[in-house]
Design an enzyme around this catalytic site. Structure first.
Site, PDB file in Angstrom:
ATOM      1  N   LYS A 159      -0.617 -43.157  12.009  1.00  0.00           N
ATOM      2  CA  LYS A 159       0.517 -43.771  12.969  1.00  0.00           C
ATOM      3  C   LYS A 159       0.349 -44.544  14.082  1.00  0.00           C
ATOM      4  O   LYS A 159       0.966 -45.312  14.288  1.00  0.00           O
ATOM      5  CB  LYS A 159       1.351 -42.337  13.708  1.00  0.00           C
ATOM      6  CG  LYS A 159       2.164 -41.520  13.608  1.00  0.00           C
ATOM      7  CD  LYS A 159       2.556 -42.405  12.186  1.00  0.00           C
ATOM      8  CE  LYS A 159       4.135 -40.559  11.612  1.00  0.00           C
ATOM      9  NZ  LYS A 159       5.480 -41.468  10.724  1.00  0.00           N
TER      10      LYS A 159
HETATM   11  C1  PLP Z   1       0.335 -35.419  10.932  1.00  0.00           C
HETATM   12  C2  PLP Z   1       1.217 -35.960  10.364  1.00  0.00           C
HETATM   13  N1  PLP Z   1       1.260 -35.987   9.136  1.00  0.00           N
HETATM   14  C3  PLP Z   1       1.646 -36.263   8.229  1.00  0.00           C
HETATM   15  C4  PLP Z   1       3.173 -37.398   8.900  1.00  0.00           C
HETATM   16  C5  PLP Z   1       3.347 -38.078   7.946  1.00  0.00           C
HETATM   17  O1  PLP Z   1       3.846 -39.491   7.912  1.00  0.00           O
HETATM   18  P1  PLP Z   1       4.910 -40.407   7.818  1.00  0.00           P
HETATM   19  O2  PLP Z   1       5.726 -39.796   8.817  1.00  0.00           O
HETATM   20  O3  PLP Z   1       5.092 -41.597   7.907  1.00  0.00           O
HETATM   21  O4  PLP Z   1       5.332 -39.912   6.525  1.00  0.00           O
HETATM   22  C6  PLP Z   1       2.819 -37.793  10.277  1.00  0.00           C
HETATM   23  C7  PLP Z   1       4.079 -38.354  11.232  1.00  0.00           C
HETATM   24  O5  PLP Z   1       4.363 -38.001  11.998  1.00  0.00           O
HETATM   25  C8  PLP Z   1       1.950 -36.457  10.812  1.00  0.00           C
HETATM   26  O6  PLP Z   1       2.369 -36.654  12.481  1.00  0.00           O
END
Ligand code: PLP
Length: 335
Positions: free
Chosen positions: A50
């Site tokens: 992120k």
């Molecule tokens: C630990 C974690 N994995 C995966 C994701 C998923 O990513 P995306 O929001 O880009 O789909 C997030 C999103 O907040 C996350 O915090």
């Protein structure tokens, strides 16, 4: 491909890219015909994928005059976007308010406070339409403080653009343009569908597989077009209780559903068998890779990329803690 070790960065956020891609061995040794690579997003400066969107959402808003130093930003986040935004808040002297579920891993909440974010904790059991729910609380606050800047990671396609501009091209170069499948969890959908857009532009044959927790609405919507009633799950960062714009279904070829037990078991395997200490969403992604491989005919040497979004250090008191598993009624024996 830049050698990050030789680069000197002007700002911490400039280092949020070019994460390592590492080949997996023991966790996928049942499938000698496949080469599986994990992108280690927890090596980003604030510890997750992120950081990429924190930088892009804030720099773009500043460049376009929608945000300026001294302003207040507010976002709902499972903790990782919040860390990326907190980094940008320091860079641009912004005030950073984060709506976060009270059940979020304590290490994440402590880390957020340490870097100066103000937390607004919400009860995760509230239905999504409740004004104080995780999905609505920001809007409730914005009614009172319309001057706050809301990046809106769930519905702002600049989230996906961050991955279109960085994650996708990195994967393409690191894989030398030879990719059969990309498998990743979807939360906002930004990582997978943003990177997928870039990758499919390079090679239309690349198949994109999303992983969604049982209890989230995306799987059923993709398979049947129907919105099911959401229910709780323990995998932080993945899934949602309602449809959001950043999950761009047009770039997804299939979805695999994952239980709490499967995600946690595979996160623990990743740690034990590859020494990759990652979060539950990374376990979910690895489970997605394994179930994809189990469904494929064995005739060709597949090249598969997955994304390990954050570090297991944030979950030592939860998914890596046996007492916590007992407390939550999680039994990994029969997974
Ligand atoms: C630990 C974690 N994995 C995966 C994701 C998923 O990513 P995306 O929001 O880009 O789909 C997030 C999103 O907040 C996350 O915090």
């Amino acid at each position: 491909m830049p050698n990050n070790n030789l680069r000197v960065f002007e700002y911490l956020s400039d280092a949020a890219e070019w994460t390592p891609l590492v080949k997996l061995h023991k966790t996928v040794n049942k499938f000698p015909h496949a080469d599986v690579f994990g992108k280690l997003e927890f090596t980003n400066p604030m510890g997750s994928v992120k950081d990429r969107i924190g930088r892009h959402l804030i720099r773009k808003a500043i460049a376009e005059g929608r945000l300026k130093p001294g302003d207040t930003l507010i976002e709902n986040s499972s903790g990782n976007t919040a860390m990326g935004l907190a980094m940008m808040a320091v860079e641009y002297d912004l005030k950073c308010k984060i709506v976060v579920r009270s059940t979020t891993a304590k290490a994440k909440l402590d880390a957020l406070r340490a870097v100066g974010a103000e937390l607004i904790l919400v009860d995760p059991s509230l239905p999504p339409e409740h004004p104080d729910s995780y999905n609505r609380k920001v809007y409730t606050i914005l009614k009172q403080y319309p001057e706050y800047f809301f990046p809106d990671q769930h519905n702002n396609l600049d989230n996906n653009e961050a991955h279109y501009l960085t994650t996708g091209p990195e994967i393409w170069q690191q894989m030398s343009g030879k990719i059969d499948y990309v498998v990743a969890g979807i939360g906002t959908g930004g990582t997978l569908t943003g990177a997928a857009k870039y990758l499919k532009e390079q090679d239309t044959g690349i198949k994109v597989i999303a992983v969604d927790p049982v209890g989230s609405v995306f799987y059923d919507y993709f398979k049947t077009g129907k919105l099911v009633k959401p229910s709780g799950y323990l995998i932080e960062g993945l899934g949602d209780e309602e449809l959001i714009k950043c999950v761009e279904f047009a770039y997804i070829d299939d979805i695999i559903q994952v239980t709490n037990e499967q995600a946690i078991k595979y996160a623990r395997l990743l740690a034990k068998q590859e020494a990759i200490l990652a979060g539950g969403s990374s376990g979910a992604a690895l489970y997605g890779v394994v179930s994809l491989l189990e469904s494929l005919p064995l005739h060709k040497p597949y090249r598969i990329v997955t994304v390990f979004s954050d570090s297991g250090n944030r979950y030592l008191s939860t998914i890596y803690n046996d007492d916590w598993l007992v407390e939550k009624g999680i039994d990994l024996q029969n997974v």
